[in-house]
Write a protein that holds these residues in place. Structure first.
Motif, PDB file in Angstrom:
ATOM      1  N   THR A 172       6.300 -15.387  27.923  1.00 23.65           N
ATOM      2  CA  THR A 172       6.100 -14.359  26.900  1.00 23.65           C
ATOM      3  C   THR A 172       4.636 -13.939  26.835  1.00 23.65           C
ATOM      4  OG1 THR A 172       7.981 -15.137  25.611  1.00 23.65           O
ATOM      5  CG2 THR A 172       6.320 -13.855  24.431  1.00 23.65           C
ATOM      6  N   GLU A 224      10.821 -10.376  23.390  1.00 26.35           N
ATOM      7  CA  GLU A 224      11.619 -11.550  23.041  1.00 26.35           C
ATOM      8  C   GLU A 224      12.151 -11.379  21.610  1.00 26.35           C
ATOM      9  OE1 GLU A 224       9.208 -15.117  23.043  1.00 26.35           O
ATOM     10  OE2 GLU A 224      10.896 -16.259  23.801  1.00 26.35           O
ATOM     11  N   ASP A 242      12.018  -9.515  28.085  1.00 22.57           N
ATOM     12  CA  ASP A 242      11.742 -10.919  27.792  1.00 22.57           C
ATOM     13  C   ASP A 242      13.001 -11.604  27.266  1.00 22.57           C
ATOM     14  OD1 ASP A 242      10.618 -13.355  27.228  1.00 22.57           O
ATOM     15  OD2 ASP A 242       8.918 -12.550  26.083  1.00 22.57           O
ATOM     16  N   GLU A 243      13.628 -12.382  28.103  1.00 24.80           N
ATOM     17  CA  GLU A 243      14.854 -13.115  27.782  1.00 24.80           C
ATOM     18  C   GLU A 243      15.897 -12.243  27.078  1.00 24.80           C
ATOM     19  OE1 GLU A 243      14.618 -17.101  26.518  1.00 24.80           O
ATOM     20  OE2 GLU A 243      12.566 -17.392  27.221  1.00 24.80           O
TER      21      GLU A 243
HETATM   22 MG   LIG Z   1       9.055 -16.648  25.519  1.00 26.20          MG
END
Ligand SMILES: [Mg+2]
Ligand SMILES: Nc1ncnc2c1ncn2[C@@H]1O[C@H](COP(=O)(O)OP(=O)(O)OP(=O)(O)O)[C@@H](O)[C@H]1O
Lengths: 340, 235
Positions: free
Chosen positions: B42, B84, B159-160
């Motif tokens: 991140t 994220e 991000d994810e």
């Molecule tokens: Mg992260």
């Protein structure tokens, strides 16, 4: 993050309750007028006038709380600054060239000075503040320094112009008679101005690019910068609007009541904070409704129970609302940020 | 290379979150960054978007050095991040969230682009006037990606994105990511869903404690023992 589940179930329920509350209040007023007649109607009109001033100041508080999560204690002193600067300009004869319009010019300059003062406060509460989101001092330092500015401005004015209350003369006193009610021309004008300003601000917040950016910052400064909002550039905008609202409210108060003093903001400021909490912290409609309600409560309690009762009735009402509905009349369950 | 990162460092006080990371993403490529919790993924993406200031290194994007640029300047150069946790603005309506995605644009095409988003995601169109807080997790992820699309990205960083989605939605998400690449958007994808990420990506990197400990073509990484080892935390 857990935000989804908690905020899922709110659509209409949150809206209909304020509508019900509003309807109940209007109904109660109608009953009061039916019983009390013209005298009560006149009280209600004055209550709404006073409420319009509280509403405008409450908007200023709401804006800084909603966007910056910051209780700006300089607002009462900004309110006072407009009145005292205007009085000072007229009293010392700086504006004699303007003739009969000196009072208006003085008030306009007063509001301008107030906006500049608000920007000075911004410099020393936010601009140079190096702490970032999440640090406890992030909220404490602006709060304490704004309290400092409250006292500094108040005493600067005190030193410059003395501590006595002064008369600010408005040349026109054209009263309008309307179904047997007496409405001051200046009062009507200021009510219209307050409503117009609040309406414009509400529109800006709801429907413009700047308004969306402000509401995004109110919910999450981090998300705002992710989307390309320059948060440090928006903060001064909030202070300009705060100064404008507080200044205009100060000008309206001066026009309506004709009295100015270095302490005139303290009373109005505390009532506006009560109005904001009553309506719901961070909610624009809450500030509007709360302001009008406190104004009405104040004039009606003077009428029924005498002047000494005002503080008890207003703050008693506030405490009762907090117990029954802690988020305020218009507030949503999450207190504080992200509700504009 | 569309994006070239050279020896990037990110520090938070004493924490050294990203340590000398170098990577490249080609113009029509999906590159994935893998790594366990706290590896610095991140932090890497936030530094690339300009949300944290790197303490060292260089970022070249589309032929320009953007190391010193602010997030709005990077958005205007068509670099966008789907963060994220999605970071949807819950108190704004779906439509307003999309408008915020185009906050940095000053061309006249925004409304047309939002209409195109609605054509692509009928779920969002149906809820355009509702507060974003009523959206399901999957819809919120669609909104987050759509919002990034409104910056007309040449490179989209995610991000994810699969976090918290059902297997079916994860499947569709990776389908969408492949589709976007087909439309000429390069993708830098941070994932913990190693399996799926390596399926759509052409290349991958594995980070551990801020460093890149392993990198190569996705196919090779899939067979690597070291990938599994990196996830167990003792490569
Ligand atoms: Mg992260
Ligand atoms: N704002 C911050 N301040 C201080 N330390 C931070 C901050 N953000 C991240 N860190 C630290 O930096 C390191 C890397 O964090 P980062 O969030 O980049 O990891 P990650 O790979 O994204 O992890 P995850 O898979 O859990 O999302 C961690 O040790 C974390 O505690």
């Amino acid at each position: 993050m857990s935000g989804t589940a908690a905020t899922l179930k709110k659509p209409q329920a949150a809206l209909s309750r304020p509508v019900l509350i509003g309807a109940a209040i209007v109904a109660a007023l109608a009953v009061a007028v039916a019983i009390g007649g013209k005298v009560i109607a006149q009280q209600i009109v004055s209550g709404l006038m006073l409420g319009a001033i509280y509403m405008t100041v409450a908007m200023a508080f709401t804006l800084t709380i909603g966007v910056l999560n910051f209780l700006n204690f300089t607002i009462p002193t900004l309110f006072m600054l407009t009145g005292m600067v205007a009085w000072g300009l007229v009293h010392r004869g700086f504006l004699s060239f303007a003739g009969g319009w000196a009072w208006l010019l003085a008030l306009v300059i007063g509001v301008a000075v107030t906006v500049v003062a608000s920007l000075i406060v911004e410099r020393f509460t936010f601009r140079y503040l190096k702490t970032k989101h999440g640090d406890a001092t992030e909220h404490a330092i602006p709060l304490v320094s704004s309290l400092g500015f409250l006292l500094i401005f108040e005493h600067l004015v005190l030193i410059a112009m003395g501590s006595e209350a002064q008369r600010f003369q408005i040349p026109f006193k054209a009263d309008i008679h309307f179904f047997g009610l007496v409405l001051g021309g200046a009062q009507l004008l200021s009510l219209a101005l307050a409503v117009a300003i609040v309406a414009v601000l509400t529109y800006v917040l709801k429907h413009t690019r700047m308004g969306r950016a402000l509401r995004t910052i109110a919910e999450s400064p981090d998300t705002a910068s992710l989307l390309g909002v320059d948060v440090t550039r928006i903060v001064p905008v909030v202070f300009v609007l705060t100064g404008l609202l507080a200044g205009v409210a100060g000008a309206l108060f001066t026009i309506n009541y004709g009295d100015v003093s270095p302490f005139m903001g303290d009373h109005v400021g505390t009532k506006a904070i009560a109005a904001m909490v009553l309506g719901g912290l961070g909610s624009i409609w809450g500030a509007i409704a709360g302001g009008l309600l406190v104004g009405l409560t104040e004039t009606l309690s003077i009428h029924y129970f005498g002047g000494d009762s005002v503080q008890m009735v207003v703050w008693g009402l506030l405490l009762a609302v907090i117990i029954l509905r802690p988020q305020g009349l218009f507030g949503t369950a999450s207190i504080g940020k992200g509700k504009m | 290379m569309l994006l070239e990162v050279e020896a990037l460092d990110v520090r938070y006080g004493r924490t050294h979150a990203v340590r000398g990371v170098s990577l490249g993403v080609g113009a029509d490529e999906i590159v994935t960054v893998l790594g366990s919790n706290g590896a610095g993924k991140t932090s890497l993406l936030r530094a690339l978007q300009g949300l944290v200031v790197p303490s060292g290194g260089r970022v070249i994007f589309d032929g320009h050095d953007i190391t010193k640029l602010s997030p709005p300047q990077r958005l205007r150069r068509n670099l966008a991040l789907v963060p994220e946790g999605r970071q949807i603005v819950l108190s704004l309506s779906v439509h307003e969230n999309l408008q915020m995605g185009a906050y940095c644009r000053d061309d006249g095409g925004v409304d047309r682009d939002i209409d195109a988003i609605y054509d692509r995601f009928p779920n969002l169109a149906a809820r355009r006037a509702m507060p974003a807080s009523v959206l399901s997790g999957g819809e919120q992820q669609m909104l987050a990606i759509s919002r990034a699309l409104l910056a007309r990205p040449k490179l989209m960083m995610l991000d994810e994105p699969s976090l918290g989605l059902s297997p079916l939605l994860v499947e569709r998400l990776f389908g969408l990511i492949t589709e976007l690449r087909g439309e000429g958007i390069a993708i830098l994808l941070v994932e913990q869903n190693t399996h799926m990420a390596l399926e759509v990506a052409s290349r991958g990197l594995v980070m551990e404690l801020g460093r890149v400990v392993l990198e190569g073509p996705a196919q090779e990484l899939r067979q690597s023992d070291r990938l599994a080892a990196a996830y167990l935390g003792h490569a």
